[in-house]
Design a protein around this motif. Structure first.
Motif: not given
Length: 292
Positions: A48, A51, A54-55
């Motif tokens: 998590y 993710k 990454d954003r």
């Protein structure tokens, strides 16, 4: 009888050893289960967190290869932290110390073997977060000028004005100075020229300033500057400086091109001479044929 007694003693010793192991396993079973739960939890946390970052990186890093590598490194660090915590819960301090020592030795060996590659890799990560250098910027660095088309973990790729590509290692960009034309929307343009010695210098200055102001509107605190720089062989030389929209080297050439055309038109209309080099040859008659 003696052999039978020895076998019984051996079997008894084995059962005692197995019993001791079983007791140890039962005593450490809660810690073992807790270590597994902690390690699995850190795996989910790494997933998590990857993710999420990454954003965040997607907004800051335009190059996909660097962004994905940064996310993978972050996930690996989180999983390693979970692994070390799990070993600590199992009271495997010696194993943990050995793992850390081995990792240090292996890391040192890899670092020495890949010193140049790692330098470029870390430089690429630095460049990916550097706001002064982005894909599409027009830069001058290491003797080359062009538009940045790619930034990866090893090098950056520059497309020059002649349509050729130049690959420059990231460490060269980090260690050497570079000039970025795209970061500033306006830049100062320099045009050098000269007028004949017979010219009215005050009139030339006024005419040049008016010509530049009419063709290149200045904004805010910007102004056109005119200064004579010296006496040349055939002309009195000057430089005129003004501001224009510049995001790449071609814009400078376009502005200078336009300024030269307009200055020449204005000078022709007012009869101002822009002289070319003149060489005067003086012939002296040192041989007098009529001399008695």
């Amino acid at each position: 009888m003696i052999l039978k007694f020895d076998i019984q003693e051996s079997i008894k010793g084995i059962w005692e050893k197995l019993g001791g192991w079983l007791d140890t396993l039962i005593l450490n079973l809660p810690n073992f289960l807790l270590a597994i739960i902690v390690f699995i939890a850190f795996i989910f946390i790494a997933r998590y967190a990857g993710k999420l970052f990454d954003r965040v990186f997607r907004k800051q890093i335009k190059q996909d290869s660097i962004r994905l590598m940064a996310v993978k490194v972050l996930k690996a660090i989180i999983i390693l932290i979970g692994f070390f915590i799990a070993l600590g819960l199992l009271n495997l301090d010696k194993v943990l110390t050995s793992v850390l020592a081995g990792a240090g030795v292996v890391g040192l060996a890899i670092g020495l073997a890949l010193q140049g590659t790692l330098n470029n890799t870390f430089s690429g990560v630095i460049l990916s977060f550097l706001p002064e250098l982005q894909i599409g910027d027009w830069v001058e660095t290491n003797g080359y000028a062009g538009s940045v088309t790619e930034i990866n973990l090893r090098n950056i790729v520059i497309k020059q004005s002649d349509n050729n590509y130049v690959v420059i290692p990231n460490s060269k960009i980090v260690e050497e100075p570079f000039k970025n034309f795209t970061r500033t929307a306006r830049s100062r343009i320099f045009v050098n020229c000269g007028v004949g010695y017979e010219s009215n210098l005050e009139m030339v200055e006024k005419l040049t300033l008016e010509t530049i102001r009419d063709n290149f509107p200045q904004r805010g605190n910007e102004e056109v500057e005119f200064m004579y720089t010296g006496f040349g062989d055939s002309s009195i030389n000057y430089v005129v400086r003004f501001w224009a929209d510049v995001t790449k080297n071609r814009d400078i050439l376009v502005a200078q091109h336009k300024a030269i055309i307009e200055i020449k038109k204005a000078y022709d209309a007012q009869g101002v001479n822009i002289p070319f080099p003149i060489r005067t040859i003086d012939f002296k008659n040192s041989l007098n044929l009529n001399k008695e």
